[in-house]
Design a protein around this motif. Structure first.
Motif, PDB file in Angstrom:
ATOM      1  N   GLY A 139      42.816  36.005  41.980  1.00 54.38           N
ATOM      2  CA  GLY A 139      42.332  35.494  40.703  1.00 54.38           C
ATOM      3  C   GLY A 139      41.023  34.733  40.774  1.00 54.38           C
ATOM      4  N   LEU A 140      40.264  34.941  41.852  1.00 53.35           N
ATOM      5  CA  LEU A 140      38.985  34.248  42.003  1.00 53.35           C
ATOM      6  C   LEU A 140      37.851  34.985  41.302  1.00 53.35           C
ATOM      7  N   VAL A 141      37.886  36.303  41.364  1.00 49.53           N
ATOM      8  CA  VAL A 141      36.833  37.128  40.762  1.00 49.53           C
ATOM      9  C   VAL A 141      37.468  38.312  40.044  1.00 49.53           C
ATOM     10  N   ARG A 142      36.671  38.956  39.246  1.00 51.26           N
ATOM     11  CA  ARG A 142      37.072  40.225  38.630  1.00 51.26           C
ATOM     12  C   ARG A 142      35.905  41.188  38.791  1.00 51.26           C
ATOM     13  N   GLY A 143      36.197  42.383  39.264  1.00 52.08           N
ATOM     14  CA  GLY A 143      35.151  43.373  39.483  1.00 52.08           C
ATOM     15  C   GLY A 143      35.178  44.460  38.432  1.00 52.08           C
ATOM     16  N   GLY A 144      34.252  45.363  38.551  1.00 51.04           N
ATOM     17  CA  GLY A 144      34.138  46.498  37.656  1.00 51.04           C
ATOM     18  C   GLY A 144      32.987  47.350  38.141  1.00 51.04           C
ATOM     19  N   ARG A 145      32.625  48.370  37.390  1.00 51.71           N
ATOM     20  CA  ARG A 145      31.513  49.217  37.804  1.00 51.71           C
ATOM     21  C   ARG A 145      30.212  48.422  37.707  1.00 51.71           C
ATOM     22  N   GLN A 146      29.630  48.108  38.857  1.00 44.02           N
ATOM     23  CA  GLN A 146      28.399  47.326  38.948  1.00 44.02           C
ATOM     24  C   GLN A 146      28.514  45.988  38.215  1.00 44.02           C
ATOM     25  N   LYS A 147      29.718  45.425  38.210  1.00 44.29           N
ATOM     26  CA  LYS A 147      29.953  44.144  37.559  1.00 44.29           C
ATOM     27  C   LYS A 147      30.697  43.211  38.506  1.00 44.29           C
ATOM     28  N   VAL A 148      30.348  41.927  38.450  1.00 44.60           N
ATOM     29  CA  VAL A 148      31.102  40.896  39.154  1.00 44.60           C
ATOM     30  C   VAL A 148      31.227  39.703  38.220  1.00 44.60           C
ATOM     31  N   THR A 149      32.471  39.241  38.014  1.00 42.34           N
ATOM     32  CA  THR A 149      32.736  38.065  37.191  1.00 42.34           C
ATOM     33  C   THR A 149      33.513  37.059  38.020  1.00 42.34           C
ATOM     34  N   VAL A 150      33.037  35.821  38.055  1.00 39.38           N
ATOM     35  CA  VAL A 150      33.762  34.750  38.739  1.00 39.38           C
ATOM     36  C   VAL A 150      34.743  34.150  37.735  1.00 39.38           C
ATOM     37  N   THR A 151      36.036  34.296  38.036  1.00 40.77           N
ATOM     38  CA  THR A 151      37.077  33.796  37.131  1.00 40.77           C
ATOM     39  C   THR A 151      37.599  32.426  37.537  1.00 40.77           C
ATOM     40  N   ASP A 152      37.361  32.028  38.780  1.00 42.70           N
ATOM     41  CA  ASP A 152      37.776  30.704  39.272  1.00 42.70           C
ATOM     42  C   ASP A 152      36.655  30.165  40.157  1.00 42.70           C
ATOM     43  N   ALA A 153      35.658  29.528  39.522  1.00 42.38           N
ATOM     44  CA  ALA A 153      34.489  29.054  40.255  1.00 42.38           C
ATOM     45  C   ALA A 153      34.856  27.999  41.290  1.00 42.38           C
ATOM     46  N   HIS A 154      35.798  27.106  40.932  1.00 39.53           N
ATOM     47  CA  HIS A 154      36.191  26.062  41.881  1.00 39.53           C
ATOM     48  C   HIS A 154      36.866  26.681  43.101  1.00 39.53           C
ATOM     49  N   GLY A 155      37.738  27.645  42.864  1.00 42.03           N
ATOM     50  CA  GLY A 155      38.419  28.302  43.980  1.00 42.03           C
ATOM     51  C   GLY A 155      37.442  29.029  44.890  1.00 42.03           C
ATOM     52  N   LEU A 156      36.444  29.697  44.285  1.00 42.27           N
ATOM     53  CA  LEU A 156      35.460  30.402  45.104  1.00 42.27           C
ATOM     54  C   LEU A 156      34.574  29.418  45.858  1.00 42.27           C
ATOM     55  N   MET A 157      34.311  28.256  45.260  1.00 47.59           N
ATOM     56  CA  MET A 157      33.542  27.225  45.955  1.00 47.59           C
ATOM     57  C   MET A 157      34.291  26.705  47.181  1.00 47.59           C
ATOM     58  N   LEU A 158      35.603  26.574  47.064  1.00 46.58           N
ATOM     59  CA  LEU A 158      36.404  26.153  48.222  1.00 46.58           C
ATOM     60  C   LEU A 158      36.298  27.170  49.351  1.00 46.58           C
ATOM     61  N   VAL A 159      36.256  28.471  48.983  1.00 50.81           N
ATOM     62  CA  VAL A 159      36.070  29.514  49.998  1.00 50.81           C
ATOM     63  C   VAL A 159      34.695  29.363  50.642  1.00 50.81           C
TER      64      VAL A 159
END
Length: 235
Positions: free
Chosen positions: A208-228
């Motif tokens: 649940g950190l990101v959501r992908g798609g065709r040539q798309k990237v959406t960050v859905t949990d910015a804090h969680g991705l920052m911890l990574v």
């Protein structure tokens, strides 16, 4: 599209022009040429004689460097309102990288012969140019440090966070990178492989950190991705 067709108030809203008077803006525009570039068009190529410098009015540009072995690296993305191709400001006779339109773009260009006049006649313009150079040198140093000290998971997380910070658009799902970007582009930005990027993005989607798609990237949990990115996530 000649420069006279450009609305002065639109240009004045761009940060590089924010501190300039109306007369200074007119002076800057008097030597400028505007052009449209279709998606994937190359605006200039690495090693080409640098005869012009540019300002992006609309769109996004991918800056690509190719090694002597033919390995490509996406050095950065240029966003609306940024100067690029400013080899003249660095004392270079050739462009150090290629500039490719990531989407349909509109850009202003000036011949290098205009540089000295803009430097002396419109100090705010020159100051912005050198600030741009300093920022990009700092980014390059950070990338070199990241390549040598960070795990690949951290590098990819940092790269995606940087993209949404610079070019993010809020959506119902989170913050989306506001131009088409592929997993291969991310691999070339972070010095890793397409397989590694695909594996990590798929895992982050499951978490649940990101959501992908065709040539798309959406960050859905910015804090969680920052911890990574900062290697602070609890295992």
């Amino acid at each position: 599209m000649p420069h006279q067709a450009l609305d002065r108030s639109l240009i004045a809203a761009i940060p590089v022009f924010a501190s300039l008077s109306g007369e200074e803006i007119d002076r800057v525009l008097s030597g400028a040429h505007s052009a449209r570039y279709a998606k994937d068009a190359e605006i200039f190529s690495q090693g080409e004689e640098a005869g012009h410098f540019f300002l992006l009015l609309d769109g996004h540009i991918r800056v690509v460097q190719t090694s002597s072995e033919g390995h490509q690296v996406v050095a950065r993305y240029i966003n609306r309102g940024e100067l690029f191709g400013i080899a003249v400001a660095m004392g270079r006779g050739t462009y150090p990288a290629s500039a490719v339109a990531a989407v349909d773009c509109v850009a202003l260009s000036w011949p290098n012969s205009a540089w000295a006049d803009l430097q002396s006649g419109v100090p705010g313009f020159g100051a912005n140019a050198y600030q741009t150079i300093g920022t990009r040198l700092h980014e390059t140093q950070e990338r070199v440090m990241a390549m040598s000290s960070e795990q690949v998971e951290q590098r990819i997380a940092h790269a995606i966070l940087r993209l949404v910070t610079q070019s993010g658009r809020k959506t119902g799902d989170g913050i989306e990178v506001d131009f088409p970007i592929t997993r291969q582009d991310i691999a070339e930005m972070t010095g890793t492989t397409l397989h590694t990027v695909s594996r990590l993005l798929s895992a982050w989607e499951d978490e649940g950190l990101v959501r992908g798609g065709r040539q798309k990237v959406t960050v859905t949990d910015a804090h969680g991705l920052m911890l990574v990115a900062e290697n602070r996530r609890k295992r």
